[in-house]
Design an enzyme around this catalytic site. Structure first.
Site, PDB file in Angstrom:
ATOM      1  N   GLY A  52      10.424 -38.911  -0.352  1.00 57.57           N
ATOM      2  CA  GLY A  52       9.768 -39.887  -1.231  1.00 57.57           C
ATOM      3  C   GLY A  52       8.388 -40.316  -0.743  1.00 57.57           C
ATOM      4  O   GLY A  52       7.711 -39.606   0.003  1.00 57.57           O
ATOM      5  N   GLU A 105       0.823  -1.208   0.000  1.00 53.48           N
ATOM      6  CA  GLU A 105       0.000   0.000   0.000  1.00 53.48           C
ATOM      7  C   GLU A 105       0.859   1.261   0.000  1.00 53.48           C
ATOM      8  O   GLU A 105       0.540   2.230  -0.698  1.00 53.48           O
ATOM      9  CB  GLU A 105      -0.920   0.014   1.227  1.00 53.48           C
ATOM     10  CG  GLU A 105      -1.824  -1.202   1.340  1.00 53.48           C
ATOM     11  CD  GLU A 105      -1.241  -2.261   2.250  1.00 53.48           C
ATOM     12  OE1 GLU A 105      -1.985  -2.792   3.091  1.00 53.48           O
ATOM     13  OE2 GLU A 105      -0.034  -2.577   2.115  1.00 53.48           O
TER      14      GLU A 105
END
Length: 336
Positions: free
Chosen positions: A257, A56
Site C-alpha cells: 500500500g 538470433e
C-alpha cells in the site's frame, strides 16, 4: 545502405517480438530478432522459454541460406560466450554471412560487452549499435539487473481522482473498473515477483495471482515488505534495499500500500511507475504515496517523464520513468 529511420522501424518490430518472451525467457533476457533481405523478412525469433534457443538462433535457422547478405535487427547485442546449451550467437551470426547487424542496445554482460559486435565486424558485417528506446524498455529489467545488481522495480498504484487508494478506515474498496483491473493482471503476468506491504497482507490477504484466461500459470512469486515473519507461500523482505539479495529475480511488481510505495520511492528504487486513476473521488482516505501525500503529483512533473498514457474504460493509466538516478531521500528527487 538502410536509412536510420528504416533501421529504427525494423528494431521497433524486433522489440515487439520481445513481448512473446516475457517472462518465459528467464533467466535470460527477452530478446527479439528479425532478418531482412531486400526489404523482405526472411527470419524472425524471440528468446524461447527457459532462455534457449536465443532469438538470433531461431531467426537464423528459419532463414537458412537466405540469411547470407541479409540484415539482422536484434534488440540486444548478440552474445559472445558459449553456454552449456548452445554456441554464442555472435559466432552463429558471423558464420551466416550477414551484410549488416543493427543492435538496439549493447549488452552490459562483461562476457559479451563489445565482443559480440567485434566478432561480427571481424567476420565482415557492418555493425551499428543504436540507443533504441523500445529495445531498452523491453530489456529494462535485464539491464537494471546487470548494471545496478538488483531487480527492476515497477510500482503500481490505483488511486481515486483525489489521490487516495482506500478510505481512512482501510477497508478494501474497488477503485478502478474491470478493464483497468484486467490490465493489472496482464502486468502481473509479465513479472517475476510481486510485493505488498505487511499491512496490506494482514488487512486484505490478497491472492496476487493472475486471473486472465490462459495466463493463470504465470502468477508471480509473492513477497511481503515486513518486519514480521512471512506466512506460508510468501517470502519476507525486511527493507526495500534488501531486494538486491534476490539475485534470481529481474522484475518486481510492487502493488502497495501507501507506506510501501513511499518506502520504495524514497529509497530511489522505483524504475517505472504505473498510476491508474479512477474518475471518482473518495473525499478523504489513505494517500497513494503515504507521507508524500498530494505533493507527489507536482513532483512527478519535475522528476519523472511520462512515457505512456491510455484510457482503460472509465479509468486512465499513466506510465512514468524517472529522469534522474539520484536517490530521493538525498534530494527529494523521487526517482530511481
Amino acid at each position: 545502405m538502410e536509412s536510420e529511420h528504416a533501421d529504427s522501424r525494423w528494431l521497433d518490430a524486433a522489440a515487439a517480438l520481445c513481448e512473446r518472451a516475457i517472462p518465459a525467457s528467464l533467466p535470460n533476457p527477452p530478446v527479439g530478432a528479425i532478418l531482412v533481405r531486400d526489404g523482405i523478412v526472411v527470419g524472425r525469433g524471440w528468446t524461447q522459454p527457459g532462455g534457449r534457443p536465443h532469438a538470433e538462433a531461431v531467426a537464423l535457422q528459419q532463414a537458412g541460406e537466405l540469411a547470407a547478405g541479409a540484415t539482422l535487427y536484434v534488440t540486444l547485442e548478440p552474445c559472445a560466450h558459449r553456454g552449456t546449451r548452445g554456441p554464442a550467437c555472435a559466432d552463429l551470426a558471423s558464420a551466416a554471412g550477414l551484410a549488416r547487424v543493427v543492435v538496439g542496445v549493447g549488452d552490459p554482460d562483461p562476457r559479451t560487452a563489445g565482443e559480440g559486435a567485434a566478432r561480427l565486424r571481424n567476420a565482415g558485417a557492418e555493425v551499428a549499435i543504436l540507443d533504441h528506446e523500445a529495445s531498452g524498455e523491453k530489456l529494462a529489467p535485464y539491464l537494471v539487473r546487470r548494471q545496478l545488481a538488483r531487480p527492476f522495480v515497477t510500482l503500481k498504484l490505483a488511486v481515486s481522482a483525489d489521490g487516495f487508494i482506500a478510505p481512512l478506515s482501510g477497508e478494501p474498496v474497488t477503485i478502478t473498473g474491470p478493464i483497468a483491473r484486467a490490465h493489472v493482471h496482464r502486468e502481473r503476468a509479465r513479472c517475476d515477483a510481486i510485493l505488498v506491504g505487511g499491512a496490506t497482507l494482514r488487512g486484505d490477504m490478497p491472492r496476487l495471482d493472475v486471473r486472465l484466461p490462459g495466463l493463470e500459470d504465470r502468477s508471480p512469486q509473492r513477497f511481503v515488505l515486513s518486519a514480521e515473519p512471512a506466512p506460508d507461500g510468501w517470502t519476507r523482505v525486511a527493507a526495500p534495499s534488501a531486494i538486491a539479495a534476490l539475485t534470481d529475480l529481474q522484475h518486481i511488481y510492487v502493488e502497495g500500500g501507501g507506506k510501501t510505495a513511499e518506502a520504495f520511492m524514497l529509497a530511489g528504487l522505483v524504475d517505472r511507475l504505473m498510476l491508474y486513476r479512477a474518475p471518482r473521488e473518495l473525499g478523504a482516505g489513505i494517500p497513494g504515496f503515504g507521507g508524500i501525500g498530494p505533493a507527489m503529483e507536482g513532483l512527478l512533473a519535475d522528476t519523472w517523464r511520462c512515457i505512456d498514457t491510455r484510457r482503460l474504460g472509465e479509468d486512465s493509466l499513466s506510465v512514468y520513468r524517472p529522469l534522474f538516478n539520484k536517490p530521493a531521500n538525498q534530494s527529494r528527487n523521487l526517482g530511481a
